[in-house]
Scaffold this active site. Sequence first.
Site, PDB file in Angstrom:
ATOM      1  CG  ASP A  49      -2.173  -0.906   0.959  1.00  0.00           C
ATOM      2  OD1 ASP A  49      -2.315  -1.426  -0.161  1.00  0.00           O
ATOM      3  OD2 ASP A  49      -2.960  -1.105   1.903  1.00  0.00           O
ATOM      4  CG  ASN A  84      -5.548  -4.253   1.072  1.00  0.00           C
ATOM      5  OD1 ASN A  84      -4.524  -3.866   1.624  1.00  0.00           O
ATOM      6  ND2 ASN A  84      -6.749  -3.824   1.434  1.00  0.00           N
ATOM      7  CG  HIS A  85      -5.879   0.300  -0.198  1.00  0.00           C
ATOM      8  ND1 HIS A  85      -6.868   1.240  -0.337  1.00  0.00           N
ATOM      9  CD2 HIS A  85      -6.109  -0.303   0.997  1.00  0.00           C
ATOM     10  CE1 HIS A  85      -7.660   1.225   0.721  1.00  0.00           C
ATOM     11  NE2 HIS A  85      -7.209   0.303   1.554  1.00  0.00           N
TER      12      HIS A  85
END
EC number: 3.1.-.-
Length: 443
Positions: A49, A84-85
Amino acid sequence: MKFAHIADVHLGYEQYNQPWRAEDFAKAFKVIAEKAVESNADFVVIAGDLFHRSLPSPRTIKEAVETLWMFRKENIPVFAVEGNHDKTSRDISAYHLLESLGLLNVLGLRRNPVRGENVESLRIQNVYLVKGVVDDVEILGDRHRSKWQLEKVLPLLKPQSDKSVLVLHQAVKEVVDIDLDMAYELTINDLPEASYYAFGHIHLPKIYEFDGKAIAYPGSVERYDLREASKIVRYRDELVLKDGIRKGFILVKNFRPEFVEIETRELYDVEIEDESVEGLEKKFLEVLGRADKEGIMVAKLKSSDAVDVRRLSEVAAKRVRYAEIRFERILEEIEEVEIKQESEFFTEFELKLLELLRGEMDEDEVYSLVVEHYLSGGALKQEEGAEERVVEEETEKKVEEQFKGDEEADEAERRAEETEKAKSTKKARKPKTLLDFLGVEEE
């Protein structure tokens, strides 16, 4: 050996829809880079991230390039995994753009091999495991994965050196269970061997020790949501102030982590309660007076009466950089009502009559019940004096209501006539029906 462990930078995040918040995140990343360079770190790991989105804006990419260049100038290699972003389903992401510029090295499984001064590629079937190498330390890792994907990927991340760092963007159950309410993808038992576990994904700084090794989360570099507030304010009967979450990165020396704090914009988590609106507003203004003018305040106000949130928001906007105010009405507590049994109010005879009212007894049963009750003296035997008459009158009243008798005057007259008949014949006549017994004319 010394290295900087950074995670959850979230470049480009315009929190509260405020563009200047994205600048705050970029500034925090730059401050951390400066401190890492000053500490003479041998390398840097970014545990996911780096960006808030998988497709960052040109401005956001420019901010990343400018800060990562600080490491490049000092010949400090940077190793990163996608979170995950900012991960993408495509083969090429913003990370690979930065890699092509020589600003960082992307760890993990790749379709094609990558080689460089501090990078090696190990062929595994039809893919390559790209890992970092600095002196005698291996740096392994992979992008954010689902739980079932990790079952296949983790066994491939075994180091070939006695000194290794595992970089992942995942939640570990044992760390999450401490005081966080969030899902996890793996447990300690799932982890391959490593000297230090450099994790990202959890935004609160956490260092979990097991078997003399550390699973560490530096947390996000800036305050991502209210759970990461710098100050916690609670004001009911008295004002209570508490320090919140620290922000920064982890400096690892010989695989032992040390948290390094940085200054960020203040974020106030405020809850104020008062029965009166006047008292609530007074408390709110007192809290506002203590806040940093460049800070962010998220306040929940509780009162029995409605509060003019719009007006208070306008006042707060002049005292702090940004404010969000929510109102919650205090509801009156409902007293518990004790439910008593019917037997506490009615006699046994009355309870049986209640069964009639509910349609649970036929007419013959009612007839036998009433005759038996009155021939045996009924309620008159229960108590003497005025109390006896009250019970009898209440019983007669219930029966009268059930069968909708005529007016009391007519009823008294008929009973008088029946009494005279009884005296003249000196013989009790058996009632033909229940209605006849009660002195009610059938229509």
